[in-house]
Motif scaffolding. Structure first.
Motif, PDB file in Angstrom:
ATOM      1  N   ILE A 159      44.759  56.198  58.252  1.00 45.23           N
ATOM      2  CA  ILE A 159      46.110  55.898  58.736  1.00 45.23           C
ATOM      3  C   ILE A 159      45.989  54.829  59.811  1.00 45.23           C
ATOM      4  O   ILE A 159      45.414  55.062  60.879  1.00 45.23           O
ATOM      5  CB  ILE A 159      46.775  57.164  59.307  1.00 45.23           C
ATOM      6  N   LYS A 161      48.662  53.041  61.204  1.00 46.25           N
ATOM      7  CA  LYS A 161      49.733  53.150  62.201  1.00 46.25           C
ATOM      8  C   LYS A 161      50.842  54.021  61.644  1.00 46.25           C
ATOM      9  O   LYS A 161      50.959  54.223  60.424  1.00 46.25           O
ATOM     10  CB  LYS A 161      50.283  51.783  62.599  1.00 46.25           C
ATOM     11  N   SER A 162      51.650  54.532  62.566  1.00 44.06           N
ATOM     12  CA  SER A 162      52.826  55.308  62.165  1.00 44.06           C
ATOM     13  C   SER A 162      53.978  54.956  63.083  1.00 44.06           C
ATOM     14  O   SER A 162      53.783  54.779  64.288  1.00 44.06           O
ATOM     15  CB  SER A 162      52.533  56.810  62.242  1.00 44.06           C
ATOM     16  N   GLU A 181      57.636  55.992  59.131  1.00 45.48           N
ATOM     17  CA  GLU A 181      56.877  55.160  58.198  1.00 45.48           C
ATOM     18  C   GLU A 181      55.401  55.305  58.551  1.00 45.48           C
ATOM     19  O   GLU A 181      55.029  55.230  59.725  1.00 45.48           O
ATOM     20  CB  GLU A 181      57.292  53.692  58.300  1.00 45.48           C
ATOM     21  N   VAL A 182      54.591  55.502  57.550  1.00 47.10           N
ATOM     22  CA  VAL A 182      53.151  55.673  57.738  1.00 47.10           C
ATOM     23  C   VAL A 182      52.439  54.617  56.905  1.00 47.10           C
ATOM     24  O   VAL A 182      52.767  54.411  55.732  1.00 47.10           O
ATOM     25  CB  VAL A 182      52.700  57.088  57.331  1.00 47.10           C
ATOM     26  N   TYR A 183      51.459  53.943  57.513  1.00 46.20           N
ATOM     27  CA  TYR A 183      50.742  52.854  56.854  1.00 46.20           C
ATOM     28  C   TYR A 183      49.268  53.230  56.711  1.00 46.20           C
ATOM     29  O   TYR A 183      48.608  53.601  57.680  1.00 46.20           O
ATOM     30  CB  TYR A 183      50.874  51.566  57.663  1.00 46.20           C
ATOM     31  N   ILE A 195      53.602  65.357  56.741  1.00 42.32           N
ATOM     32  CA  ILE A 195      54.059  65.346  58.128  1.00 42.32           C
ATOM     33  C   ILE A 195      54.210  66.804  58.588  1.00 42.32           C
ATOM     34  O   ILE A 195      54.859  67.612  57.903  1.00 42.32           O
ATOM     35  CB  ILE A 195      55.389  64.565  58.277  1.00 42.32           C
ATOM     36  N   VAL A 238      50.110  63.767  61.228  1.00 42.04           N
ATOM     37  CA  VAL A 238      50.237  63.086  59.940  1.00 42.04           C
ATOM     38  C   VAL A 238      48.899  63.194  59.232  1.00 42.04           C
ATOM     39  O   VAL A 238      47.848  62.863  59.804  1.00 42.04           O
ATOM     40  CB  VAL A 238      50.635  61.611  60.113  1.00 42.04           C
ATOM     41  N   ASN A 363      55.933  54.729  69.214  1.00 39.00           N
ATOM     42  CA  ASN A 363      56.186  56.175  69.243  1.00 39.00           C
ATOM     43  C   ASN A 363      56.371  56.737  70.647  1.00 39.00           C
ATOM     44  O   ASN A 363      56.442  57.961  70.816  1.00 39.00           O
ATOM     45  CB  ASN A 363      55.047  56.922  68.546  1.00 39.00           C
TER      46      ASN A 363
END
Length: 562
Positions: A159, A161-162, A181-183, A195, A238, A363
């Motif tokens: 992951i 970034k989120s 949004e999760v990348y 999540i 996450v 965040n």
């Protein structure tokens, strides 16, 4: 040291870490015999001869890495290095970073060895016309690796970034929506991610597309909103494939309505102060949680619920601590005096730095305002630059407000009660109008303040982003003697009375919480390399004006302003 910046030239650049093995060998540098520096920390305070050094210095760190796993990826991660950084590992350049205050990382998986690694990093703090900031600033140009350096071990797909926030549209509903949004980065992308927010009984799976992006929306009737009075944070987890990312996140909505700033749908007055990212006792860049605790403690004592983090991104510790303590934040880039607005490369540097900052702090509930400039004169090129930058910021993050600290446009003369108007063209593109005003210090005397009034040409909230004047802590005289605590105290009384009349005043951040280092300020016996506008001296002693602002903020808080 590399004052002529030749360390990458010739057949034997310093990052090759060469050592003379035979008597006839010629090697014209030696890390083994070089001086040492603490990291993190600026080089300026660590050695007298480096106090005003501007140029290139090379660092070497030798290390072993036992147990390297073939199914893991490894990154060297920098919290910040000022200004231009060349990163090498085991004799190979792995990356070059432009920007002194934002985080960056480079993969080292293919170069890492279990024994005998050498990380060689060149840092250059030279001031240049095509930098952000440019050549002249009113703060000290601390050079070096100013924030933490880490070696990260991550799964082969991880992951990266989120972005997680409260859906603004669900603010008034019983069941509030958390969206995210999760990348993911890697070759073997999972088809779904998960999540989990244990305290809210959230545990849901959501799909991940072929580009590694997953989007989710979950609801909770139990959600408590984050605010200065209730800085509630939730553990958010996450999971995707073999990776798991944990964070402490608060959920809030920041918005404007007419001339008011709304936090969670309710008007809020921002009782603020400006701050530089510096520990005055060490005369160093702030880089520890203890540094953050010190200044946020002073801000709380001042009755602040808001800080303007000037004039560049501050260390991450202060943003995370502000989340826990319930202090709202204004964050900005060093788009300051002398920026080359006509240079497209400078615009790209600004966009890159903002992207890195937003990725780091998205965040964080405490962060509510992105500021795109400070004291920049309107021109066609400048306006186009900042408009495009504002669009860039909003394209990444539409959950925060956008502002800029503007300059006074004109004064309407003809009677004693002059009116200052603010019509900077960039204001049309801002959510909040902010301006710096030093009447009584740069022009005029404090007694003139109450005769002035202000108006802006737009129906938007107003923040007075700077005002104040200098004082030597412990120097007492009468209220018209410059540099005395009495003058600063009188100036604060009159300035507050002047600004408190502004229609649409939504907050203020006087300049500044603590005296700070600045080579611009050289008045002998008074400044001696320090900007003396702080309400607290570099020795930690409060000046008389501190208590004037404290009483005003106590009043604003008791009047029903949150």
């Amino acid at each position: 040291m590399d004052p002529y910046e030749t360390g990458q030239m010739g057949g034997m650049p310093v990052y090759k870490n060469a050592v003379a093995k035979e008597k006839e060998d010629r090697v014209e540098y030696s890390f083994d015999d070089a001086q040492t520096l603490w990291v993190p920390g600026s080089w300026n305070y660590q050695k007298t001869e480096l106090k005003y050094f501007e140029g290139n210095i090379w660092y070497r760190k030798n290390f072993d890495m036992e147990g390297i796993s073939s199914d893991k990826r490894y990154f060297v991660d920098f919290g910040g290095a000022n200004y231009f950084t060349t990163v090498t590992l085991n004799g190979k350049i792995i990356g070059k970073h432009d920007g002194g205050f934002t985080p960056f990382a480079y993969e080292v998986t293919d170069l890492l060895k279990e024994k005998g690694n050498y990380l060689v990093v060149g840092v250059n703090n030279s001031r240049k016309a095509d930098n952000v900031p440019s050549k002249v600033t009113d703060w000290f140009n601390h050079g070096g690796i100013i924030r933490d350096v880490k070696l990260l071990e991550l799964p082969s797909t991880f992951i990266s970034k989120s972005f997680i926030s409260l859906d603004k549209e669900s603010l008034r509903s019983k069941s509030k929506q958390i969206k995210g949004e999760v990348y993911l980065t890697g070759q073997d992308l999972p088809e779904e991610a998960r999540i989990i927010i244990p305290e809210l009984d959230v545990d849901e799976v959501f799909p991940v597309d072929g580009d590694g992006v997953g989007m989710f929306s979950v609801s909770s009737k139990k959600l408590e909103l984050w605010s200065p009075e209730n800085p509630k944070l939730y553990e958010v987890i996450v999971k995707a494939g073999e990776d798991e990312l944990k964070d402490q996140i608060g959920f809030r909505v920041i918005d404007t309505q007419g001339k008011e700033i709304l936090l969670n749908g309710e008007p809020i007055f921002l009782r603020g102060i400006c701050l530089h990212d510096e520990n005055p006792f060490r005369q160093d860049r702030a880089n520890t949680i203890e540094d953050a605790e010190m200044v946020l403690g002073w801000a709380k004592e001042l009755e602040c619920n808001f800080l303007r983090l000037a004039h560049y991104p501050h260390q991450e510790n202060i943003i995370r601590l502000a989340d826990k303590m319930g202090i709202l934040l204004w964050e900005e880039l060093p788009l300051y005096w002398g920026i080359d607005w006509n240079n497209p490369q400078v615009l790209e540097k600004a966009k890159s730095q903002f992207t890195e900052l937003i990725n780091r702090d998205y965040n964080r509930a405490s962060s509510i305002i992105w500021s795109i400039a400070n004291e920049t004169a309107p021109t066609e090129a400048r306006n186009e630059f900042l408009i495009e930058l504002a669009e860039h910021v909003r394209s990444i993050d539409n959950t925060r407000l956008v502002s800029a600290a503007c300059k006074k446009d004109q004064e309407t003369d003809g009677h004693p009660d002059s009116v200052y108007t603010y019509n900077d063209p960039i204001m049309e593109y801002l959510d909040v109008i902010s301006f710096n005003e030093y009447l009584g210090w740069y022009g005029g005397l404090p007694e003139e303040c109450r005769k002035k009034s202000f108006k802006a040409g737009m129906d938007k909230p107003i923040i007075v982003s700077e005002f104040g004047g200098g004082a030597i802590e412990g120097f007492y005289a009468d209220s018209l003697t410059r540099w005395s605590e009495d003058y600063q105290e009188y100036l604060y009384k009159e300035s507050i009375a002047m600004f408190d009349k502004i229609d649409g005043l939504a907050g203020m951040t006087p300049w500044i919480l603590v005296d700070f280092m600045s080579p611009l300020r050289q008045l002998s016996g008074v400044q001696d390399g320090w900007n003396r506008k702080g309400l607290i001296s570099e020795k930690g002693r409060k000046k008389k004006a501190f208590y004037i602002l404290q009483r005003y903020y106590q009043r604003k808080g008791s009047d029903g302003h949150k």
